[in-house]
Design a protein around this motif. Structure first.
Motif, short mmCIF file in Angstrom:
data_model
loop_
_atom_site.label_atom_id
_atom_site.label_comp_id
_atom_site.label_asym_id
_atom_site.label_seq_id
_atom_site.Cartn_x
_atom_site.Cartn_y
_atom_site.Cartn_z
N THR A 1 52.39 -89.55 5.02
CA THR A 1 53.10 -89.43 3.75
C THR A 1 52.45 -90.22 2.61
OG1 THR A 1 54.54 -91.32 4.23
CG2 THR A 1 55.27 -89.12 4.96
N LYS B 1 53.08 -93.29 2.02
CA LYS B 1 53.98 -94.37 1.62
C LYS B 1 53.40 -95.71 2.05
CE LYS B 1 58.79 -95.88 1.79
NZ LYS B 1 60.16 -95.63 2.32
N HIS C 1 51.49 -95.53 5.59
CA HIS C 1 51.85 -94.46 6.52
C HIS C 1 50.98 -93.25 6.18
CE1 HIS C 1 54.81 -91.18 7.88
NE2 HIS C 1 54.23 -91.67 8.96
#
Length: 243
Positions: free
Chosen positions: A162, A164, A159
């Motif tokens: 972010t 992540k 992602h």
């Protein structure tokens, strides 16, 4: 000055035609009188020879196919409950964008599409297939063509906003893989998808995923919405199902 006058008249005429139109043709065969993208007025007389047919979308998103022999007015099969004056012009614009994509594909050569409209193609490197629309009510599924599935692969999804990440193993001879549950999808945000096979083949895809609203009343409205988000290949598949 005279040319300017003619231009102004033509623009006014076009605006009047668009405003009067309450349907647009999406498919036609065995007829020279109707063609995809053609704007129609439901009050106009329709004449179709035997075996000729066309399919039209109305201003409320409903679809009707008329097959010859036929003579009479174009009539919405349902009562007009959603009379959005912008829908038909927007739908005609969406058809034009889909047509442009089809013409570019002819130039580039044929490409294999997923069998399911909601599967996300992570193998095609075309920048035009960067945007994908997903159905909120179903699991997101990644797809690769059969020709690239003879080897197991490691999938890394990141992602971008972010950082992540989630990893998954894509088994050999399997063309689909469910999106990892550990990485929730956020509407309209960007994800990097890296697929590396055990033989060393590597593909990279940067995806922007949009969730199709459940509030859209018809599939015709979904076509317009999807084209507006760049999901043109998927919109084309959905358009084909409207016939």
């Amino acid at each position: 000055m005279f040319r300017l006058f003619l231009f102004i008249i033509s623009v006014i005429t076009l605006i009047e035609v668009v405003q009067a139109a309450d349907a647009v043709v999406i498919h036609a065969q065995r007829t020279d009188s109707f063609y995809p993208g053609q704007l129609l007025d439901s009050k106009m007389d329709i004449r179709l020879a035997e075996q000729a047919e066309f399919t039209a979308v109305f201003a409320d998103g409903h679809v009707q196919t008329i097959t010859g022999p036929y003579q009479g007015q174009l009539a919405n099969p349902t009562e007009l409950t959603l009379n959005d004056p912008d829908f038909i012009p927007n739908f005609a614009k969406a058809l034009n964008e889909i047509k442009t994509l089809q013409e570019e594909r002819v130039t580039r050569g044929p490409t294999k599409n997923p069998d399911d409209i909601w599967w996300v193609d992570v193998a095609n490197q075309s920048t035009q297939q960067r945007f994908f629309c997903i159905a909120p009510s179903t699991k997101v599924v990644l797809w690769r063509p059969q020709s690239q599935s003879d080897s197991a692969a490691t999938v890394l999804i990141k992602h971008r906003p972010t950082g992540k990440e989630a990893k998954a193993v894509w088994p050999a001879y399997q063309t689909t893989l469910k999106w990892p549950e550990s990485l929730p999808i956020i509407d309209g945000e960007t994800y990097n998808v890296e697929v590396k096979t055990r033989q060393g083949a590597f593909t990279f895809k940067r995806l922007v995923l949009y969730k199709v609203p459940d509030s859209l009343p018809t599939n015709s409205h979904k076509v317009v919405w999807m084209v507006g988000r760049g999901c043109i290949s998927q919109a084309n598949m959905l358009l084909a199902s409207l016939r």
